[in-house]
Design a protein around this motif. Structure first.
Motif, PDB file in Angstrom:
ATOM      1  N   VAL A   1     -93.371 -53.501  74.456  1.00  0.00           N
ATOM      2  CA  VAL A   1     -92.739 -52.055  73.829  1.00  0.00           C
ATOM      3  C   VAL A   1     -93.454 -51.737  72.425  1.00  0.00           C
ATOM      4  CG1 VAL A   1     -90.492 -51.092  72.798  1.00  0.00           C
ATOM      5  CG2 VAL A   1     -90.794 -52.598  75.194  1.00  0.00           C
ATOM      6  N   LEU A   2     -93.525 -52.836  71.628  1.00  0.00           N
ATOM      7  CA  LEU A   2     -94.106 -52.589  70.181  1.00  0.00           C
ATOM      8  C   LEU A   2     -95.693 -52.131  70.293  1.00  0.00           C
ATOM      9  CD1 LEU A   2     -92.539 -55.592  68.239  1.00  0.00           C
ATOM     10  CD2 LEU A   2     -92.001 -53.210  67.994  1.00  0.00           C
ATOM     11  N   SER A   3     -96.198 -52.892  71.445  1.00  0.00           N
ATOM     12  CA  SER A   3     -97.776 -52.226  71.455  1.00  0.00           C
ATOM     13  C   SER A   3     -97.795 -50.645  71.882  1.00  0.00           C
ATOM     14  CB  SER A   3     -98.168 -53.199  72.708  1.00  0.00           C
ATOM     15  OG  SER A   3     -98.540 -54.410  72.174  1.00  0.00           O
ATOM     16  N   ALA A   4     -96.824 -50.363  72.799  1.00  0.00           N
ATOM     17  CA  ALA A   4     -96.792 -49.153  73.201  1.00  0.00           C
ATOM     18  C   ALA A   4     -96.349 -48.038  72.006  1.00  0.00           C
ATOM     19  CB  ALA A   4     -95.847 -48.875  74.456  1.00  0.00           C
ATOM     20  N   ALA A   5     -95.662 -48.741  71.289  1.00  0.00           N
ATOM     21  CA  ALA A   5     -95.181 -47.720  70.060  1.00  0.00           C
ATOM     22  C   ALA A   5     -96.293 -47.641  69.149  1.00  0.00           C
ATOM     23  CB  ALA A   5     -93.966 -48.319  69.429  1.00  0.00           C
ATOM     24  N   ALA A   6     -97.056 -48.490  69.013  1.00  0.00           N
ATOM     25  CA  ALA A   6     -98.140 -48.561  68.149  1.00  0.00           C
ATOM     26  C   ALA A   6     -99.304 -47.549  68.593  1.00  0.00           C
ATOM     27  CB  ALA A   6     -99.079 -49.974  67.955  1.00  0.00           C
ATOM     28  N   VAL A   7     -99.407 -47.367  69.806  1.00  0.00           N
ATOM     29  CA  VAL A   7    -100.536 -46.741  70.304  1.00  0.00           C
ATOM     30  C   VAL A   7     -99.782 -45.206  70.107  1.00  0.00           C
ATOM     31  CG1 VAL A   7    -101.369 -45.494  72.365  1.00  0.00           C
ATOM     32  CG2 VAL A   7    -101.351 -48.059  72.190  1.00  0.00           C
ATOM     33  N   LEU A   8     -98.602 -44.864  70.376  1.00  0.00           N
ATOM     34  CA  LEU A   8     -98.056 -43.550  70.138  1.00  0.00           C
ATOM     35  C   LEU A   8     -97.998 -43.232  68.545  1.00  0.00           C
ATOM     36  CD1 LEU A   8     -94.867 -43.720  72.125  1.00  0.00           C
ATOM     37  CD2 LEU A   8     -96.671 -42.577  72.400  1.00  0.00           C
ATOM     38  N   PHE A   9     -97.782 -44.208  67.653  1.00  0.00           N
ATOM     39  CA  PHE A   9     -97.893 -44.033  66.205  1.00  0.00           C
ATOM     40  C   PHE A   9     -99.448 -43.731  65.628  1.00  0.00           C
ATOM     41  CE2 PHE A   9     -93.580 -45.681  66.055  1.00  0.00           C
ATOM     42  CZ  PHE A   9     -93.022 -44.428  65.319  1.00  0.00           C
ATOM     43  N   MET A  10    -100.366 -44.273  66.412  1.00  0.00           N
ATOM     44  CA  MET A  10    -101.604 -44.460  65.902  1.00  0.00           C
ATOM     45  C   MET A  10    -102.234 -42.995  65.685  1.00  0.00           C
ATOM     46  SD  MET A  10    -102.942 -48.045  67.217  1.00  0.00           S
ATOM     47  CE  MET A  10    -104.280 -48.269  65.869  1.00  0.00           C
ATOM     48  N   SER A  11    -101.624 -42.096  66.809  1.00  0.00           N
ATOM     49  CA  SER A  11    -102.369 -40.764  67.029  1.00  0.00           C
ATOM     50  C   SER A  11    -102.028 -39.799  66.009  1.00  0.00           C
ATOM     51  CB  SER A  11    -102.075 -40.379  68.259  1.00  0.00           C
ATOM     52  OG  SER A  11    -100.584 -40.132  68.322  1.00  0.00           O
ATOM     53  N   SER A  12    -100.492 -40.139  65.369  1.00  0.00           N
ATOM     54  CA  SER A  12    -100.145 -38.994  64.445  1.00  0.00           C
ATOM     55  C   SER A  12     -99.777 -39.701  63.083  1.00  0.00           C
ATOM     56  CB  SER A  12     -99.046 -38.089  65.133  1.00  0.00           C
ATOM     57  OG  SER A  12     -98.202 -38.972  65.512  1.00  0.00           O
ATOM     58  N   THR A  13     -99.305 -40.813  62.975  1.00  0.00           N
ATOM     59  CA  THR A  13     -98.465 -41.505  61.850  1.00  0.00           C
ATOM     60  C   THR A  13     -99.304 -42.763  61.611  1.00  0.00           C
ATOM     61  OG1 THR A  13     -96.763 -40.435  62.360  1.00  0.00           O
ATOM     62  CG2 THR A  13     -96.566 -42.119  61.151  1.00  0.00           C
TER      63      THR A  13
ATOM     64  N   GLY B   1     -92.305 -34.271  69.272  1.00  0.00           N
ATOM     65  CA  GLY B   1     -92.263 -33.709  68.200  1.00  0.00           C
ATOM     66  C   GLY B   1     -91.478 -34.199  67.065  1.00  0.00           C
ATOM     67  N   ILE B   2     -90.420 -35.243  67.476  1.00  0.00           N
ATOM     68  CA  ILE B   2     -89.338 -35.824  66.562  1.00  0.00           C
ATOM     69  C   ILE B   2     -89.447 -37.308  66.678  1.00  0.00           C
ATOM     70  CG2 ILE B   2     -87.901 -33.813  66.489  1.00  0.00           C
ATOM     71  CD1 ILE B   2     -86.130 -35.595  68.107  1.00  0.00           C
ATOM     72  N   LEU B   3     -88.875 -37.918  65.718  1.00  0.00           N
ATOM     73  CA  LEU B   3     -88.707 -39.453  65.902  1.00  0.00           C
ATOM     74  C   LEU B   3     -87.338 -39.875  66.683  1.00  0.00           C
ATOM     75  CD1 LEU B   3     -89.843 -40.690  62.363  1.00  0.00           C
ATOM     76  CD2 LEU B   3     -91.204 -40.755  64.347  1.00  0.00           C
ATOM     77  N   VAL B   4     -87.739 -40.946  67.230  1.00  0.00           N
ATOM     78  CA  VAL B   4     -86.558 -41.619  68.142  1.00  0.00           C
ATOM     79  C   VAL B   4     -86.499 -42.969  68.048  1.00  0.00           C
ATOM     80  CG1 VAL B   4     -86.223 -39.230  69.597  1.00  0.00           C
ATOM     81  CG2 VAL B   4     -87.586 -41.170  70.325  1.00  0.00           C
ATOM     82  N   THR B   5     -85.289 -43.428  68.605  1.00  0.00           N
ATOM     83  CA  THR B   5     -85.458 -45.043  68.794  1.00  0.00           C
ATOM     84  C   THR B   5     -86.074 -45.253  69.900  1.00  0.00           C
ATOM     85  OG1 THR B   5     -83.410 -45.146  69.819  1.00  0.00           O
ATOM     86  CG2 THR B   5     -83.196 -45.100  67.584  1.00  0.00           C
ATOM     87  N   ALA B   6     -86.507 -46.583  70.247  1.00  0.00           N
ATOM     88  CA  ALA B   6     -87.207 -47.145  71.327  1.00  0.00           C
ATOM     89  C   ALA B   6     -86.211 -46.618  72.595  1.00  0.00           C
ATOM     90  CB  ALA B   6     -87.205 -48.728  71.230  1.00  0.00           C
ATOM     91  N   THR B   7     -85.090 -46.326  72.578  1.00  0.00           N
ATOM     92  CA  THR B   7     -84.288 -45.948  73.986  1.00  0.00           C
ATOM     93  C   THR B   7     -84.162 -44.492  73.715  1.00  0.00           C
ATOM     94  OG1 THR B   7     -82.271 -46.366  72.459  1.00  0.00           O
ATOM     95  CG2 THR B   7     -82.909 -48.128  73.836  1.00  0.00           C
TER      96      THR B   7
END
Length: 124
Positions: free
Chosen positions: A7-19, A32-38
């Protein structure tokens, strides 16, 4: 590999593209908004002062607007951690503490956006 690491690795991929990537931060970008893992929407509060290291939402306010827990996160910019009045660690984005809204019942709800013109979804 443990599910939590996936889950953390997937989140990393998402963030690396824009943040900038923040290690162990339990958030992701969705529509376009921040949300929790759920998928629960994350908000900021206008009465919080960026980079003050404090939350202005305590007591009854914190019941309606629970803090996004920093847990054991060791975030990197633009994320940080603030210590709440009760001593718990709260995640912050660009120096502003982050919250959930108790009235949001399911992933994708944004019922707190512009609530009383002082609560806002976190757009990235």
């Amino acid at each position: 590999m443990k599910l939590s690491h996936l889950v953390l690795s997937a989140a990393a991929v998402l963030f690396m593209s824009s943040t900038a990537f923040a290690q162990n931060v339990p958030l992701k970008k969705a529509d376009g908004i921040l949300v929790t893992a759920t998928g629960m929407t994350v908000y900021t509060f206008d009465k919080d002062v960026a980079d003050s290291g404090k939350s202005a939402c305590n007591g009854p306010c914190a019941t309606a607007w629970p803090a996004v827990s920093a847990g054991n996160a060791k975030p990197a910019a633009p994320y940080s951690v603030v210590t709440r009045d009760d001593g718990t660690a709260q995640l912050a984005y660009k120096g502003k503490p982050l919250y959930l809204f108790a009235s949001d019942k399911k992933a994708g709800d944004r019922t707190g956006d512009n609530f009383k013109d002082i609560w806002h979804v976190v757009k990235d």
